[in-house]
Motif scaffolding. Sequence first.
Motif, PDB file in Angstrom:
ATOM      1  N   ILE A   1       0.876  -1.172   0.000  1.00 58.67           N
ATOM      2  CA  ILE A   1       0.000   0.000   0.000  1.00 58.67           C
ATOM      3  C   ILE A   1       0.914   1.223   0.000  1.00 58.67           C
ATOM      4  O   ILE A   1       1.303   1.735   1.048  1.00 58.67           O
ATOM      5  CB  ILE A   1      -0.940  -0.008   1.221  1.00 58.67           C
ATOM      6  N   ASP A   2       1.287   1.661  -1.177  1.00 58.35           N
ATOM      7  CA  ASP A   2       2.336   2.664  -1.318  1.00 58.35           C
ATOM      8  C   ASP A   2       1.890   4.088  -1.003  1.00 58.35           C
ATOM      9  O   ASP A   2       2.725   4.989  -0.926  1.00 58.35           O
ATOM     10  CB  ASP A   2       2.907   2.619  -2.746  1.00 58.35           C
ATOM     11  N   ASP A   3       0.584   4.297  -0.823  1.00 61.00           N
ATOM     12  CA  ASP A   3       0.110   5.660  -0.553  1.00 61.00           C
ATOM     13  C   ASP A   3      -0.378   5.840   0.886  1.00 61.00           C
ATOM     14  O   ASP A   3      -1.006   6.845   1.212  1.00 61.00           O
ATOM     15  CB  ASP A   3      -1.009   6.031  -1.528  1.00 61.00           C
TER      16      ASP A   3
ATOM     17  N   ILE B   1      -2.277   2.569   8.569  1.00 59.08           N
ATOM     18  CA  ILE B   1      -2.673   1.174   8.348  1.00 59.08           C
ATOM     19  C   ILE B   1      -2.937   0.478   9.681  1.00 59.08           C
ATOM     20  O   ILE B   1      -3.896  -0.277   9.831  1.00 59.08           O
ATOM     21  CB  ILE B   1      -1.596   0.428   7.536  1.00 59.08           C
ATOM     22  N   ALA B   2      -2.093   0.738  10.684  1.00 58.08           N
ATOM     23  CA  ALA B   2      -2.288   0.126  11.999  1.00 58.08           C
ATOM     24  C   ALA B   2      -3.633   0.529  12.593  1.00 58.08           C
ATOM     25  O   ALA B   2      -4.365  -0.311  13.135  1.00 58.08           O
ATOM     26  CB  ALA B   2      -1.149   0.516  12.937  1.00 58.08           C
ATOM     27  N   ALA B   3      -3.973   1.809  12.496  1.00 60.04           N
ATOM     28  CA  ALA B   3      -5.253   2.285  13.029  1.00 60.04           C
ATOM     29  C   ALA B   3      -6.424   1.717  12.234  1.00 60.04           C
ATOM     30  O   ALA B   3      -7.464   1.353  12.804  1.00 60.04           O
ATOM     31  CB  ALA B   3      -5.283   3.809  13.006  1.00 60.04           C
ATOM     32  N   MET B   4      -6.275   1.634  10.905  1.00 63.81           N
ATOM     33  CA  MET B   4      -7.330   1.060  10.065  1.00 63.81           C
ATOM     34  C   MET B   4      -7.580  -0.403  10.420  1.00 63.81           C
ATOM     35  O   MET B   4      -8.734  -0.841  10.554  1.00 63.81           O
ATOM     36  CB  MET B   4      -6.949   1.193   8.589  1.00 63.81           C
ATOM     37  N   LEU B   5      -6.511  -1.155  10.606  1.00 56.79           N
ATOM     38  CA  LEU B   5      -6.663  -2.571  10.948  1.00 56.79           C
ATOM     39  C   LEU B   5      -7.285  -2.744  12.329  1.00 56.79           C
ATOM     40  O   LEU B   5      -8.103  -3.648  12.533  1.00 56.79           O
ATOM     41  CB  LEU B   5      -5.299  -3.274  10.890  1.00 56.79           C
TER      42      LEU B   5
END
Length: 387
Positions: free
Chosen positions: A247-249, A255-259
């Motif tokens: 996920i280059d953007d 990402i940690a918070a999204m997961l």
Amino acid sequence: MGDPVTKSFSATVDTETKGTLANVVINWRVDKFKFRQHLTTAIFSGPVRVFNLGLKNSRAEWCLQMTPLHRVKNKSSGGKDEDFVSLFVCCKKLKEGEEIAATHTLRIVDDKGNVLYEPPASNKPFVHSNAGFPSWGKIEFISHRQLFASGQRYIQDDVLRIQAVIEFLVHTLHVDRLSTPMEIGASYLLDDLRKLYTSQEGCDMVLVSSDNGLFPVHKAILIARSKVFAAMLIHPTTEAENGICRIDDTDGETIAAMLEFMYTATCADLSIMAEKLVVAADKYDLADLRAVCQECLCSSLNVASAARMLILSNQHDLKRLREASLQLSIHNMSQFAEAGGLDELRQYNTEFFLDVLAQYGLLAGTKENVDSESKIPGDLRIHDASQ
């Protein structure tokens, strides 16, 4: 008519606070110590970000701080000055009010990691905070007299090797279980999903962030929570076959918070992460995360952020945020203009900028007000560059 039936309800809540500890070892090689031994200013090791170690809602970083020459009065030698190396464990970039409890052990080691020197360590955890003490350690870590004593091997090839072992609390979970079948079931489900997220057991895929953070995940969770991930993983794609998705953007913190939200439907640091998370939520079609982020952004909206939120709402079709930002800006147009909001909108998109001006004109009475030089504040006027 008989007396109405009165029902009595009772419930017992079992509550538990559970924590997880993380352990990090920092090996610090300090060369050219023959020169550095005379420095009275602090030098620092490289940082270790704590969210990579499990504290996913923190931006704090661990590092070591050394002052090669720290002069103190030695009471045992009649108050004469004595030179020491001071050494501290630092926790930088702590948020306001954030606290991290940690223990540490500080050592001098050789090039194979064998311990050469280790002063007595306290088993008591020290609390690192931006309001109190972000650093803990030893002002008198080792004296120059001992460090440079004849026959000692603390410094080898003009290199001093420091090792710090830090153990700290990375996760605290409060679990409340209400003793009714549905509440108990829901509580256990949430608890189990959080355990699955934090333990990373059984992961069959890895997300790679733009800053090369690695996030082991379960394909089943991604498929269940996101239509975008589902389309990626139920079809014969490269990501489905090799189990790696770059996920280059998006950075690792986002990402940690999204997961965390995808697994548990909660995000402990939503107020800080909402602006980044709503972009990720839009990209991966996470409707519930998108909704809570939008509510959070609306609740924290102010004149200074209104232009940025208008642009964000336009980019990601956030209707409630757009309406709230628009109303705030047109009701406070002078302050909005002074804060640079109009310039920000003009640079973003001319058509969008003119639409905001049109809305301001309609609020004032008629759309024609937008074109009237006498009725528009100076900063709102559209200047012809050819004049």
